[in-house]
Design a protein around this motif. Structure first.
Motif, mmCIF file in Angstrom:
data_model
loop_
_atom_site.group_PDB
_atom_site.id
_atom_site.type_symbol
_atom_site.label_atom_id
_atom_site.label_comp_id
_atom_site.label_asym_id
_atom_site.label_seq_id
_atom_site.Cartn_x
_atom_site.Cartn_y
_atom_site.Cartn_z
ATOM 1 N N MET A 130 0.849 -1.199 0.000
ATOM 2 C CA MET A 130 0.000 0.000 0.000
ATOM 3 C C MET A 130 0.884 1.248 0.000
ATOM 4 O O MET A 130 1.670 1.460 0.912
ATOM 5 C CB MET A 130 -0.916 -0.017 1.236
ATOM 6 C CG MET A 130 -1.990 1.045 1.214
ATOM 7 S SD MET A 130 -3.372 0.736 2.360
ATOM 8 C CE MET A 130 -2.546 0.588 3.951
ATOM 9 N N ASP A 131 0.742 2.065 -1.050
ATOM 10 C CA ASP A 131 1.584 3.255 -1.176
ATOM 11 C C ASP A 131 0.850 4.543 -0.847
ATOM 12 O O ASP A 131 1.471 5.591 -0.669
ATOM 13 C CB ASP A 131 2.151 3.351 -2.595
ATOM 14 C CG ASP A 131 3.233 2.299 -2.834
ATOM 15 O OD1 ASP A 131 3.891 1.918 -1.840
ATOM 16 O OD2 ASP A 131 3.377 1.859 -3.987
ATOM 17 N N SER A 132 -0.480 4.464 -0.827
ATOM 18 C CA SER A 132 -1.230 5.678 -0.459
ATOM 19 C C SER A 132 -2.528 5.277 0.229
ATOM 20 O O SER A 132 -3.008 4.137 0.080
ATOM 21 C CB SER A 132 -1.515 6.532 -1.691
ATOM 22 O OG SER A 132 -2.624 6.013 -2.386
ATOM 23 N N ILE A 133 -3.070 6.213 0.965
ATOM 24 C CA ILE A 133 -4.278 5.935 1.719
ATOM 25 C C ILE A 133 -5.124 7.206 1.761
ATOM 26 O O ILE A 133 -4.584 8.322 1.849
ATOM 27 C CB ILE A 133 -3.924 5.428 3.148
ATOM 28 C CG1 ILE A 133 -5.154 4.894 3.882
ATOM 29 C CG2 ILE A 133 -3.259 6.517 3.976
ATOM 30 C CD1 ILE A 133 -4.801 4.176 5.184
ATOM 31 N N LYS A 134 -6.438 7.023 1.648
ATOM 32 C CA LYS A 134 -7.342 8.161 1.759
ATOM 33 C C LYS A 134 -8.203 7.925 3.000
ATOM 34 O O LYS A 134 -8.773 6.832 3.155
ATOM 35 C CB LYS A 134 -8.222 8.249 0.509
ATOM 36 C CG LYS A 134 -9.133 9.474 0.488
ATOM 37 C CD LYS A 134 -9.897 9.566 -0.830
ATOM 38 C CE LYS A 134 -10.887 10.720 -0.822
ATOM 39 N NZ LYS A 134 -11.669 10.757 -2.065
ATOM 40 N N ILE A 135 -8.267 8.903 3.849
ATOM 41 C CA ILE A 135 -8.987 8.699 5.105
ATOM 42 C C ILE A 135 -9.964 9.837 5.404
ATOM 43 O O ILE A 135 -9.830 10.949 4.881
ATOM 44 C CB ILE A 135 -8.015 8.572 6.321
ATOM 45 C CG1 ILE A 135 -7.132 9.819 6.426
ATOM 46 C CG2 ILE A 135 -7.182 7.313 6.229
ATOM 47 C CD1 ILE A 135 -6.337 9.898 7.699
ATOM 48 N N PHE A 136 -10.934 9.513 6.275
ATOM 49 C CA PHE A 136 -11.850 10.493 6.855
ATOM 50 C C PHE A 136 -11.362 10.762 8.272
ATOM 51 O O PHE A 136 -11.263 9.839 9.087
ATOM 52 C CB PHE A 136 -13.270 9.910 6.871
ATOM 53 C CG PHE A 136 -14.262 10.732 7.650
ATOM 54 C CD1 PHE A 136 -14.785 11.907 7.131
ATOM 55 C CD2 PHE A 136 -14.683 10.320 8.915
ATOM 56 C CE1 PHE A 136 -15.701 12.663 7.856
ATOM 57 C CE2 PHE A 136 -15.603 11.059 9.637
ATOM 58 C CZ PHE A 136 -16.107 12.240 9.106
ATOM 59 N N ALA A 137 -11.037 12.020 8.547
ATOM 60 C CA ALA A 137 -10.529 12.404 9.877
ATOM 61 C C ALA A 137 -11.620 13.216 10.589
ATOM 62 O O ALA A 137 -11.866 14.367 10.245
ATOM 63 C CB ALA A 137 -9.248 13.213 9.737
ATOM 64 N N PRO A 138 -12.303 12.604 11.556
ATOM 65 C CA PRO A 138 -13.535 13.174 12.105
ATOM 66 C C PRO A 138 -13.344 14.359 13.053
ATOM 67 O O PRO A 138 -12.309 14.477 13.711
ATOM 68 C CB PRO A 138 -14.141 11.995 12.880
ATOM 69 C CG PRO A 138 -12.969 11.172 13.289
ATOM 70 C CD PRO A 138 -11.959 11.311 12.184
ATOM 71 N N GLY A 139 -14.369 15.181 13.116
ATOM 72 C CA GLY A 139 -14.462 16.187 14.161
ATOM 73 C C GLY A 139 -14.753 15.518 15.503
ATOM 74 O O GLY A 139 -15.199 14.359 15.556
ATOM 75 N N THR A 140 -14.485 16.230 16.574
ATOM 76 C CA THR A 140 -14.666 15.682 17.920
ATOM 77 C C THR A 140 -15.184 16.773 18.852
ATOM 78 O O THR A 140 -14.987 17.962 18.601
ATOM 79 C CB THR A 140 -13.317 15.161 18.482
ATOM 80 O OG1 THR A 140 -12.299 16.139 18.207
ATOM 81 C CG2 THR A 140 -12.926 13.838 17.848
#
Lengths: 307, 307
Positions: A1-11
């Protein structure tokens, strides 16, 4: 895996009686980040969309958190970070925490997970230190671990994930005003009476108990902050009216999100949470202050991989 | 049913970070009481064995608690109370609470249970008010409800039963010294720093969480009181040594029971709790102070009917 797309949530941090220790993770508001391995070692921030924030690694919370992680692991590559901001900085729903937590979560995944989720928290805290001067954990912990989290101790760092009742929903309204960090700090009283501290501890104990037993009445009865809210809320125009209106609309309780200006409410069921949103919005419409509003289930898993 | 014989258990209040709110119920130490219906209305105390305490109803904690209950219910009979004391008054393990709680529990049973267990707490609190001048609930609540209890709020009164992990055992040592109530109060500081209050809340949240999840490491890490213990413990000779020795013997944590002079420890498993008892006893043997010592499982049911 060379790249990753993520959801970084509010808190939401400072959940009522849980000032400085209790936070929760949102699901319907957060940033997206793309992190890629690079041949050149080190960390670059190549793109930030949606907000004007520093691209220089050491001046960016995601960059600083990433560097803190990479100091503790041998990596033969570097990392580039793109950030698509949906959380407004200064809103009180963990904008810097999302970027800090997202960076270390993504890099850890690309490195084959040398660290557990709990071990990522101190790295993300370095981003918080850059943002606010204090390496607090009460936003990055729920962003990384999901659900409700308790920062039991800083020395040593001990973060505990608390059960989140299934029907609990958060409503958060962000009135578009600026509160200076210096002001939100200076209104904090550094001494409290033992009597008030005991009262607040009773409510904190009740809230934690209510979360484990999924007792919504107990959660509602416990959602009070008599130490910080009375002082800080004066910086938020309309706070008392918003609070009254959302309780009237059926919320279990309400308080300042983080150090404000956002105001959160917790409700049983999405329908009530939406009614609460409507009632909160009415107040700021009448006052004439623009606002964003979010209705969200409690995000049990924290940061999510998008592809 | 015209008479009832009950076991009225000892209790530990002020469980470390749960000052004034968290209590637990003991199983191996307690009083016995016999309560009988009488033709004549009102409450009499006909016999107290084991301690010299007032027989006059309005000067006796059991009498006052019983009268508080009878004020709220129509009864065509009266009640006589015999008390066989095993808990020493002034020991810090809820002597007055046992008598107050036992009286209202027994009379409620003889009346066909017009009140729930939780509803008995305020009546028993009247006994506590006579004993100490303050109607506190943190001993009578665990005596009546059993297990761990949290006094979330006094206005309105809200007492919550918290889960008790199955392998948890208490050790309590009562050094035979007298601490004057006035002294144990005067050493209490009426102001605490916000920082210390937050630290204590972290531990309280951790302790409650540990009790629900039966996480003994978390319970151990959370059993700290940095607000009251540092001041009150100076009134108890040998306190620091007892605490050190019982942690060395494997206890999860240790603190002052109630307002002292008893010292409690919590352990995982009866064997460890017995080792802890031995190590605590050694300290007072060396100092030359007489002591009683109890090893007890957590009493999940509270007051028990003996026949």
């Amino acid at each position: 895996m060379d790249s990753i797309k993520i959801f970084a949530p509010g808190t939401i941090a400072n959940v009522s009686c849980g000032f400085d220790i209790l936070g929760l993770c949102l699901d319907s508001v957060g940033d997206e980040m793309i992190i890629r391995k690079t041949a050149k070692k080190g960390v670059t921030i190549s793109k930030i969309v949606g907000q004007i924030l520093p691209l220089e690694t050491k001046k960016n919370v995601a960059g600083v958190a990433a560097l803190a992680l990479l100091e503790k692991v041998d990596s033969d590559c570097g990392f580039d970070i793109e950030i698509y901001k949906n959380i407004k900085p200064g809103s009180g729903i963990g904008s810097s925490a999302a970027s800090s937590a997202g960076a270390v979560f993504g890099i850890n995944k690309l490195l084959g997970e040398p660290f557990s989720l709990a071990e990522l928290v101190p790295f993300a805290m370095e981003g918080e230190k850059l943002a606010s001067g204090s390496a607090h954990a009460d936003n990055v912990a729920p962003a990384i671990l999901g659900g409700f989290t308790l920062v039991r101790s800083y020395t040593p760092l001990d973060v505990i994930k608390i059960n989140s009742p299934k029907e609990l929903f958060a409503t958060v309204i962000h009135p578009q005003i600026e509160i200076k960090t210096a002001d939100s700090r200076s209104v904090l009283k550094q001494q409290v009476t033992l009597k008030l501290a005991v009262k607040q501890m009773g409510n904190l104990g009740g809230l934690i108990s209510g979360l484990y037993t999924e007792n919504y009445d107990l959660i509602s009865n416990s959602l009070h902050d008599e130490i910080v809210e009375p002082n800080r809320s004066i910086l938020i125009p309309g706070f008392d009216d918003v609070k009254k209106s959302c309780l009237k609309a059926g919320a279990l309780g309400s308080g300042i999100s983080g150090s404000g200006p956002s105001i959160f409410a917790l409700s049983k069921g999405e329908e009530t949470a939406k009614e609460v949103a409507k009632s909160m919005g009415e107040i700021y419409k009448n006052i004439g202050i623009d606002f964003d509003i979010h209705v969200s289930k409690i995000n049990q898993e924290g940061i999510k991989i998008l592809k």
